[in-house]
Write a protein that holds these residues in place. Sequence first.
Motif, short mmCIF file in Angstrom:
data_model
loop_
_atom_site.label_atom_id
_atom_site.label_comp_id
_atom_site.label_asym_id
_atom_site.label_seq_id
_atom_site.Cartn_x
_atom_site.Cartn_y
_atom_site.Cartn_z
N ARG A 74 0.70 -1.26 0.07
CA ARG A 74 0.07 0.17 0.02
C ARG A 74 0.69 1.13 -0.06
O ARG A 74 0.68 2.40 -0.71
CB ARG A 74 -0.72 0.06 1.21
N ASN A 75 1.72 1.05 0.87
CA ASN A 75 2.70 2.45 0.98
C ASN A 75 3.72 2.84 -0.40
O ASN A 75 3.48 3.90 -0.87
CB ASN A 75 3.64 2.37 2.20
N PRO A 76 4.38 1.61 -0.96
CA PRO A 76 4.90 2.29 -2.16
C PRO A 76 4.03 2.10 -3.40
O PRO A 76 4.50 3.02 -4.29
CB PRO A 76 5.72 0.87 -2.34
N ASP A 77 2.92 1.75 -3.05
CA ASP A 77 1.79 1.97 -4.21
C ASP A 77 1.51 3.63 -4.04
O ASP A 77 1.35 4.26 -5.34
CB ASP A 77 0.35 1.18 -4.15
N ASP A 78 1.41 4.18 -3.11
CA ASP A 78 0.90 5.55 -3.03
C ASP A 78 2.07 6.22 -3.33
O ASP A 78 2.00 7.21 -4.01
CB ASP A 78 0.97 5.86 -1.18
N HIS A 79 3.49 5.74 -3.13
CA HIS A 79 4.66 6.91 -3.52
C HIS A 79 4.67 6.60 -5.10
O HIS A 79 4.96 7.57 -5.82
CB HIS A 79 5.92 5.99 -3.07
N ARG A 80 4.17 5.55 -5.57
CA ARG A 80 4.39 5.38 -7.06
C ARG A 80 3.12 6.28 -7.76
O ARG A 80 3.57 6.96 -8.80
CB ARG A 80 4.20 4.04 -7.66
N PHE A 81 1.87 6.36 -7.10
CA PHE A 81 1.17 7.13 -7.51
C PHE A 81 1.45 8.64 -7.59
O PHE A 81 1.22 9.37 -8.49
CB PHE A 81 -0.10 6.50 -6.62
#
Length: 654
Positions: A74-81
């Motif tokens: 979830r956290n790296p997905d937020d960063h990628r977004f």
Amino acid sequence: MHPKTISEKILQAHLIDGKLEKGSETGIKIDQTLTQDATGTLTYLQFESIGIDRVRNELAVSYIDHNTLQDDFRNPDDHRFLRSIAERYGIYFSPPGNGICHQLHLERFAVPGKTLLGSDSHTPTAGGIGMLAIGAGGLDIAYAMAGEPFYLKIPEIVEVHLSGNLTDFVSAKDVILEILKKLTVKGGVGKILEYTGDGIKNLDVPDRATITNMGTETGATTSIFPSDGITKKFMDMQNRAADWKNLNADNDVYYDEKIELNLSEIEPMLALPYSPDNVKKVRDVQGIVVEQVVIGSCTNSSLRDLKTVAQLLKDKKVSKDVDLIIAPGSRSVVEALIESGEYSYFIKAGARVIENVCGPCIGMGYAPPSEGVSVRTINRNFLGRSGTKDARVYISGPETAAACAITGKISDPRDIFDEKILKCIKMPESFPVINNFINPLPPETAKNITIIRGPNIKPLPKFEPQTGKMHGEILIKAGDNISTDAIMPAGAKILPLRSNIQEISKYVFCTIDAQFYQRVTEKKGGFIVGGENYGQGSSREHAAIAPRYLGIKAVIVKSFARIHTANLINFGILPLMFENKSDYDGLEQGDIIEISAGTGELENNKVVMRNLSKNSEINLRHSLSMKDIEIITSGGKLNFIAKRLIPNELRTFN
Ligand code: MIC
Ligand code: SF4
């Protein structure tokens, strides 16, 4: 032309709509914006929904600094977004590890005389360089990035007159703690704190930034210092001399209030649990056993602060009973400490130097042990924020924190260290500027970027208007100074849910009332009652959108904090106040109430609440402008703008 304060000069130069008159609602141009990851995902979802092709303000920066744990997708997905959004819309992107947003912004982008709006309450840090820097909810940042004015009620301007010079082992943090002691956490509401006097000459930019950073804790709209030769020197060191300009208040200018402070008289100070204004002299609380010390956060992670700590720790050992954690403010700060050899003083003393992030400050790991005492150089010590509900967090400056780390007790640095050490603290001639930013792409390339969303990034919920006759139960009766940390806690468990409103809403009020979520869902919404300064602290709009998602219709309190009021309005929750504050006493959780708040009642500012359980009537009032009323009766700002939007062409809505 009458003489002007620094704030008035900047406001005047940025005025788009309205008049520069105390209390009047005014739209100002925003030059720069900043977001951080914890508020950023929502901000950019909202920005996307506006439907324009590229940011329209001078400079927009997206920082990743709050949650970098990456303990699942979830956290790296937020960063990628966030990275893909930055590339798509022309925004500077600061990847995780670069540093804390406010420290980095001061180093790389802040400019005297300009305006900055940030989706973080400590945005006023840039006031240390002479910038008018204001914290706000993400939706307001989204509109500022779309080139829209930011609306605020022109605050009163308070002169904070500094004289004298700080004595050994006393620093800027002790100054702002002294101010907090005087003003309390609500003394700055509706005000700008503007610094003047000869004492300013004895404070460099990082010191000034520590003071403006924590001016937020007084509730002030912002705080600002003049821009002078010291500012120039700082910008020179950052290789940004060209951005400097001189900025001073005119002579004989009128201030609404004056606070006098003699720096020479200030002693090492400490804020006791659980409020930044619970301030005492270190001398008066010394001896308490300390188990953890945290040095860092946007308040005290500058090169000046960490060099001081390094010199104080040199050739010493951290107490065996203390866990000392150091989180530097930026990569450049780390590099400078490596170059000077001072980084190794931390390591040899036994400190744990962690990533350049907010980390412990917002409860992202590094929680203290049960009932443990943690002395931290942060700015907020609200109950539970550290991640351990019964821990006791004290706020201090870096000198006191270093003394506590060595002795394992709350200690006055003047009793522990030799003044000769202070002579060893030398700032370098030039700052190692490490630019690990990803720069905006040219518009043609940017258009082809695909925004990458992970499964945890959920679309924004849509809200219907909920004014008129409202009926329901008082679901919680909260006390004074309820922070947005209490309404919508952060920390390692909850922060990964910032882009998922449905999930995060399960945690509303969980630290102060574990049954709240169950009650609000059973009752299908209702009302919140609170005391003074409701919603102080963080700018997180989740403290408004999550209650709104759960069906909260109105919040009725004695008084509100500024950013939270704006967030409530933006998401269509009515912020109401008791006409007679003592009416608060007669209300209880579980009372069934009815509020008549149609457009007419709101426009006439005559809102009546009937307590059906007690068979009584209470008069309420609000501080909403006509535009705010329209926003609320539209069901929030997104609906309000959508109603009026000319496709792909924004205009000023007033
Ligand atoms: C804070 O210090 O409370 C935060 C975390 O930086 C917040 C923003 C947030 O909740 O994401 C703030 O100060 O606005
Ligand atoms: Fe980060 Fe703490 Fe500063 Fe908030 S107060 S921006 S969490 S370092």
